[in-house]
Design an enzyme around this catalytic site. Structure first.
Site, PDB file in Angstrom:
ATOM      1  N   PHE A 177       0.856  -1.177   0.000  1.00 39.38           N
ATOM      2  CA  PHE A 177       0.000   0.000   0.000  1.00 39.38           C
ATOM      3  C   PHE A 177       0.891   1.225   0.000  1.00 39.38           C
ATOM      4  CE2 PHE A 177      -2.080   3.197   2.853  1.00 39.38           C
ATOM      5  CZ  PHE A 177      -2.951   3.688   1.907  1.00 39.38           C
ATOM      6  N   HIS A 196      15.043  13.435   0.484  1.00 43.82           N
ATOM      7  CA  HIS A 196      14.151  13.720  -0.647  1.00 43.82           C
ATOM      8  C   HIS A 196      12.841  12.981  -0.412  1.00 43.82           C
ATOM      9  CE1 HIS A 196      12.750  14.694  -4.611  1.00 43.82           C
ATOM     10  NE2 HIS A 196      12.704  13.423  -4.976  1.00 43.82           N
ATOM     11  N   TRP A 206       7.169   5.398  -8.084  1.00 45.35           N
ATOM     12  CA  TRP A 206       8.424   4.793  -7.617  1.00 45.35           C
ATOM     13  C   TRP A 206       8.233   3.319  -7.311  1.00 45.35           C
ATOM     14  CZ3 TRP A 206      10.446   2.508  -3.181  1.00 45.35           C
ATOM     15  CH2 TRP A 206      11.831   2.486  -3.085  1.00 45.35           C
ATOM     16  N   ASP A 285      -3.025  -1.545   7.424  1.00 44.48           N
ATOM     17  CA  ASP A 285      -3.545  -1.519   6.070  1.00 44.48           C
ATOM     18  C   ASP A 285      -4.943  -0.903   6.098  1.00 44.48           C
ATOM     19  OD1 ASP A 285      -3.297  -2.207   3.259  1.00 44.48           O
ATOM     20  OD2 ASP A 285      -4.865  -3.678   3.645  1.00 44.48           O
TER      21      ASP A 285
END
Length: 576
Positions: A177, A196, A206, A285
């Site tokens: 997730f 970053h 990503w 979650d």
């Protein structure tokens, strides 16, 4: 702006990350192949043995839940704080450098990832819990344009666990997730200017780039045809497709939607399964918490917990999910699945009734024309009818030898007489414990519920309570400044590695940047195109320049042309 990776760079970057059944490389060897060449890193791998835990999914009515075992893996990467530091100008006393060389160098953690593994008799699920960085990777002073090795490390670690947990005729699932947050594992690291932090869209992209090489590298007969599923609640399919990496095989590898009906064996065994039995329970979650909220709204006395009042199928569940939990906080969140099915395409499943959620993902062809699905069951409290296939474990029990009939007459148990001890009492000498033994390693390597090879274990195998204690310690440290991060790293490494051999062994990177025909410097999966030297001026290679009579050669250095004084005239102003 970086360009898309070429096919050759992908093969070089993920050659070591691609699992092979006969591969004997250790995790450090694979990490060394993707880390920058000439830089030293320290690897800390902590894990727990397979322990019986609660089942991920609830079983249908009148069925027993799957026997489930869980593991926890934690990987941390650190670097030297004073990497390539300039030598001191002060004159050192004789023998001072030898004493400093004997002392351990100060380490600072730069990256960590936590992965949970849940195994049953039907599947192996890898759930990525948390991943975070401290932002001190800039201390390495990597050359400008070198991509961050964090993505390659994450891909290599996942590929390593997938290979060593593979079982024949068993489904392997990777699930995570993606939610953008300033810090997860390193408190105070958000105050570091060198960190970053990706936004919500950048984080989903990503993770898709991290998982995409796994499908392209594992495309073999043993793994079947892997598929990736991406779902961003609140976005249309065309907008969600923008997060998928643009590669040659991404169109066929990725599916926009969820994989809940593809990862449950109940769908193959029963004609109809309640949506509640397809949603797994993962730690931290949002879909698991939303499922618990739906269970609380239903009264068990009236209609049972299996029949939700507001949600009838998976499509309604995800539609309401976009307005609940972290999905409604104003930021995009992504749910990603990778499904590796070891069954070959020839192993077809007999036709059965499919849920409305799965019918949307099934392509139609001439052999399977679209048809109206059968009427769904209304009374879900009744026993769920079985299909002709059935469970593999139940088929094994049915074909077992029948037990002989026993007589109705109960048998009396004969009491054994206790033997009376006589004679002198001899005391036993005490045994001296000369070595520390880890009794957690005495568990079987392979069972019908899990596979736990020695190569896939951590550098230190601890119990579940000790693992939670080490993670809680990390969550109470401070990484806001370099000095505090160095002290916090030293404390966590020393406490988590008590009694472990080879804990924090250094790894020397071997991945080096290579250039191709177009002058592209590549290291991993990113590339930076440099067109210097390919653009030439129109005309001959050598020409005479006006002014001071300088000659410019295409192969030599460029010179600055200076105009004569008489060629420049000053513009007259009004009134002169």
């Amino acid at each position: 702006m970086s360009s898309l990776p070429t096919s050759s760079s992908l093969k070089r970057a993920f050659k070591s990350a691609t699992p092979t059944p006969a591969s004997s490389d250790t995790l450090r060897d694979r990490l060394a192949a993707v880390l920058p060449q000439g830089y030293k890193f320290a690897v800390y791998h902590l894990s727990t043995p397979p322990t019986k835990t609660e089942a991920l999914c609830s079983a249908p009515p009148d069925e027993r839940p799957d026997k489930t075992f869980g593991e926890s893996h934690f990987l941390a990467i650190s670097i030297d704080r004073d990497h390539d530091a300039p030598p001191s100008l002060k004159r050192a006393s004789p023998g001072a450098h030898e004493a400093k060389a004997a002392e351990p160098r100060a380490q600072v953690l730069v990256f960590a990832v936590e992965i949970f593994i849940f195994t049953t008799a039907y599947s192996t699920t890898l759930f990525v819990g948390k991943a975070d960085s401290t932002g001190y990777l800039h201390l390495l002073k990597l050359p400008k344009g070198t991509p961050s090795p964090i993505r390659e490390v994450t891909t290599t670690f996942l590929a390593y666990l997938i290979e060593h947990r593979r079982r024949t005729n068993t489904q392997t699932i990777v699930n995570l997730f993606a939610r953008a947050q300033s810090q997860y594992l390193f408190p105070g690291s958000v105050q570091n200017d060198g960190k970053h932090i990706l936004d919500d869209r950048g984080l989903v992209k990503w993770w898709c780039r991290v998982l995409n090489p796994l499908m392209e590298g594992l495309r073999r007969e043993a793994w079947g045809t892997p598929k990736g599923y991406l779902l961003v609640p609140g976005l249309e399919e065309a907008d969600t497709r923008a997060f998928v990496p643009r590669t040659a095989a991404s169109t066929s590898n990725w599916v926009i939607g969820h994989a809940l009906d593809k990862t449950s064996h109940y769908v193959d065994e029963f004609d109809w399964v309640p949506p509640r039995c397809l949603i797994p329970r993962y730690p931290d979650d949002p879909k698991s918490r939303f499922r618990d909220e739906l269970d609380e709204e239903v009264s068990k006395r009236k209609q049972g917990v299996w029949k939700w009042a507001s949600v009838k199928n998976l499509d309604q569940f995800w539609e309401m999910m976009s307005f609940r939990q972290e999905c409604s906080s104003g930021r995009l969140t992504g749910f990603i699945w990778l499904v590796f099915d070891s069954r070959k395409p020839d192993d077809t499943v007999p036709p059965k009734a499919i849920t409305p959620a799965s019918s949307a993902d099934t392509p139609f062809s001439s052999q399977h024309p679209p048809s109206t699905p059968p009427r769904r069951r209304v009374d879900i409290l009744a026993q769920t009818p079985h299909s002709s296939k059935g469970s593999p474990l139940k088929q094994h029990l049915e074909h077992a030898a029948p037990t002989p009939p026993q007589s109705n007459r109960p048998k009396r148990k004969e009491k054994k007489k206790k033997k009376r001890l006589t004679g002198p009492i001899i005391s036993r000498p005490p045994k001296v414990k000369r070595q520390l033994r880890n009794y957690l390693l005495d568990r079987p390597t392979s069972t019908k519920y899990y596979y736990w090879p020695p190569a896939g274990r951590g550098d230190k195998v601890v119990s579940e309570s000790e693992y939670k204690r080490d993670i809680e310690l990390l969550l109470h440290l401070d990484f806001s400044t370099l000095d505090k991060a160095t002290g916090s790293s030293r404390r966590w490494v020393s406490q988590a590695g008590v009694g472990a051999e080879g804990w924090g062994a250094s790894v020397l990177g071997k991945a080096r940047a290579q250039s191709n025909l177009f002058g592209t410097m590549s290291n991993g999966s990113q590339a930076i195109t440099n067109l210097t030297g390919l653009v030439r001026r129109k005309g001959s290679s050598q020409e005479t320049e006006q002014g001071q009579g300088t000659v410019s050669n295409g192969s030599g250095p460029k010179q600055v042309n200076v105009l004569d004084t008489g060629l420049v005239r000053r513009r007259k102003k009004d009134g002169e």
